[in-house]
Design an enzyme around this catalytic site. Structure first.
Site, PDB file in Angstrom:
ATOM      1  N   GLU A 193       6.087   4.252   5.656  1.00 26.82           N
ATOM      2  CA  GLU A 193       5.796   3.193   6.342  1.00 26.82           C
ATOM      3  C   GLU A 193       7.239   2.541   6.809  1.00 26.82           C
ATOM      4  OE1 GLU A 193       2.802   0.638   4.493  1.00 26.82           O
ATOM      5  OE2 GLU A 193       1.420   2.237   4.897  1.00 26.82           O
ATOM      6  N   GLU A 316      -2.212   8.333   3.966  1.00 26.27           N
ATOM      7  CA  GLU A 316      -2.937   7.159   3.179  1.00 26.27           C
ATOM      8  C   GLU A 316      -4.231   6.807   4.042  1.00 26.27           C
ATOM      9  OE1 GLU A 316      -0.351   3.998   1.745  1.00 26.27           O
ATOM     10  OE2 GLU A 316       1.603   5.349   1.594  1.00 26.27           O
TER      11      GLU A 316
HETATM   12  O1  AHR Z   1      -1.406   2.613  -1.255  1.00 26.17           O
HETATM   13  C1  AHR Z   1      -0.758   1.350  -1.394  1.00 26.17           C
HETATM   14  C2  AHR Z   1       0.614   1.050  -0.504  1.00 26.17           C
HETATM   15  O2  AHR Z   1      -0.247   1.039   0.750  1.00 26.17           O
HETATM   16  C3  AHR Z   1       1.352   2.149  -0.560  1.00 26.17           C
HETATM   17  O3  AHR Z   1       2.460   1.991  -1.177  1.00 26.17           O
HETATM   18  C4  AHR Z   1       1.711   1.682   1.119  1.00 26.17           C
HETATM   19  O4  AHR Z   1       2.316   2.962   1.643  1.00 26.17           O
HETATM   20  C5  AHR Z   1       0.556   1.163   1.635  1.00 26.17           C
HETATM   21  O5  AHR Z   1       1.030   0.130   2.528  1.00 26.17           O
END
Ligand code: AHR
Length: 512
Positions: A193, A316
């Protein structure tokens, strides 16, 4: 007369589009595209009770363990056949300095986990612990490098530490710490991110930084066959993908990430169990949006990479709700209901149906965090509905994708509609065809009639995940309330497969 009627009814059973609310057509002939097993990846961040307590309890714990890792969790994950595990973050990755987590435990520095609860960690779970765990699980490690607060040299050293077989400063250090042979880590994330917690960078700036890191992680020709994954877009930030695809040479990149969470509203996420039908519907709207997101990001990638060399890695995804009452807000601990089973079933179908470009994905996260497949409480452990969906769907791993086009009924709430059914199909190496179906409709059963287009099957069997209420979940008091059962609602007649599914249920069929 009775004979004629029986004849008509029998004939109707063989017609593809009898009276079903939903109809579909299966193209079973000569499949080519593989559904990569890596779509079934998991994610283990240093966050809340995931690493400490969930996976790792230390070798002096009373909880049965192997080198400090819980035996019950390892056994459950082995059954799931998880293909890869991403670590150490997430946001945590861009604060993590890997050299803090090697060598004698007593000498490792303590650090503060600034993103997740501000708790102090003792670094007792580090590189060796993670990579040995992956060996125990028979899974590929996917290591996220620190770009935000790290150095190019630091990541290059990490690669050398884990992968170099000969003599070098880092392989010497590895051997001093008790490991002779390299682990050969293939999958590497270059930051996480980068548009947010990974450094709040602009895509143009990150693209340049990425090029530098990718250069020094490998050699001229990437002889180690490393798979470098660039930090990708947040949901519908298509510009991020465009800038990266345009500015990063193909010789330096094997994958580009995408993160998308099914969250109702970041300021009002709603409870994980006591939700109403409108909240359920909105969660499913967010989840099904994955289809459009992938299609649009993939279309941008197609412009620069028509041969589809670079994978879209959804590293994710999952449902994100309010934390359980009384738990640390920074620990992201939530329960997991039949809503999550719907979310998982529909999302995995989307990934299968985009498997030409989506060749890796990681649900967030594996134990005790967000849409976890496993929850623990002290020495207790339970498997969530999401676990059961992933276990039922694992038959698709590395199988060949079969196109299955569907005309589906609507699931309507207020003035908005969603498709009630989501489906996908594949043929495995033993020649068995599997069809997975998710009926997200909260109140209506769904009939589906699938035209088999002349493919010959002798029989059909299946399993179903269903429960009395959408809000049902497995608790530590009733850990087996929701679990898969044999499914008897599918029949083959002639050229047609007919299936009847209860509301909010997931079915996986096997056709022989
Ligand atoms: O999964 C939780 C968080 O969500 C992670 O650390 C991040 O990459 C995302 O914003």
């Amino acid at each position: 007369m009775k004979k004629i009627l029986t004849g008509i009814i029998a004939l109707m059973g063989t017609l593809p589009y009898a009276d079903a609310q939903n109809t579909a057509t299966l193209q079973a002939g000569s499949p080519k595209q593989v559904i990569s097993k890596h779509i079934y990846g998991h994610f283990a961040e240093h966050l809340g009770r995931l690493i400490y307590g969930g996976l790792y309890v230390g070798d002096t714990s009373k909880i049965a363990n192997t080198a400090g890792v819980r035996n019950d969790v390892v056994a459950a994950l082995k059954k799931l056949q998880i293909p890869n595990l991403r670590w150490p973050g997430g946001c945590f990755a861009d604060t993590y300095h890997w050299k803090d987590g090697i060598g004698p435990r007593a000498q490792r520095p303590k650090i503060v986990n600034v993103w997740w609860g501000g708790v102090t960690e003792d670094n007792s779970f580090g590189t060796h612990d993670f990579l040995n765990l992956c060996e125990l699980l028979g899974t590929e490690p996917y290591v996220s490098g620190n770009v935000g607060s790290g150095q190019v040299q630091e990541l290059a050293d990490w690669v050398q530490y884990t992968n170099f077989p000969g003599e070098s400063p880092m392989s010497k250090l590895r051997r001093e710490n008790g490991r002779d042979k390299p682990w050969n880590v293939k999958y590497w994330g270059v930051g996480n991110e980068a548009w947010g917690c990974g450094g709040n960078m602009r895509p143009e700036y990150y693209a340049d930084i990425y090029r530098k890191y990718a250069t020094f992680m490998a050699d001229w020709t990437n002889t180690g066959n490393m798979f470098r994954i660039a930090s990708g877009a947040n949901s519908n930030d298509y510009n991020w993908t465009e800038v990266l695809m345009k500015n990063v040479p193909k010789s330096l990149i094997e994958g580009i990430a995408l993160h998308h969470y099914s969250v109702i509203d970041w300021n009002k996420k709603g409870p994980s169990t006591a939700f109403n039908e409108q909240q359920y519907f909105t969660t499913m709207q967010r989840a099904l949006a994955m289809d459009t997101l992938i299609a649009k990001h993939a279309a941008i990638m197609d412009k620069y990479d028509p041969e589809k060399k670079i994978a879209l890695v959804v590293d994710e995804w999952g449902g994100w709700y309010e934390v359980e009452p009384g738990s640390n807000p920074g620990f992201l601990y939530q329960q997991n209901t039949m809503r999550d089973a719907m979310l998982a079933g529909a999302t995995l179908n989307i990934f299968h149906n985009h498997s030409d470009r989506v060749r890796m994905a990681n649900i967030a996260q594996v134990v005790n965090v967000l849409q976890a497949v496993i929850l623990t409480q002290g020495d207790k452990m339970l498997l969530t509905p999401t676990y059961h969906v992933m276990e039922m769907y694992k038959v698709h791993q590395d199988a060949k994708w079969l196109p299955l086009t569907i005309k589906t009924a609507d699931y309507k709430v207020g003035n908005e509609t969603l498709p009630a059914l989501s489906v996908s199909a594949s043929k495995d190496s033993l020649g068995r065809t599997h069809i997975s179906l998710t009926n997200i409709h909260a109140t209506q059963a769904q009939d589906i009639s699938i035209d088999l287009q002349g493919a010959q099957f002798k029989n059909v069997s299946g399993r179903i995940l269903a429960s009395a209420k959408l809000q049902d979940y497995n608790s530590f008091e009733q850990p087996n309330k929701i679990q898969p059962a044999a499914f008897k609602g599918a029949t083959i007649k002639g050229n047609t497969l007919n299936v009847k599914m209860p509301p909010f249920s997931v079915v996986v069929l096997q056709l022989n």
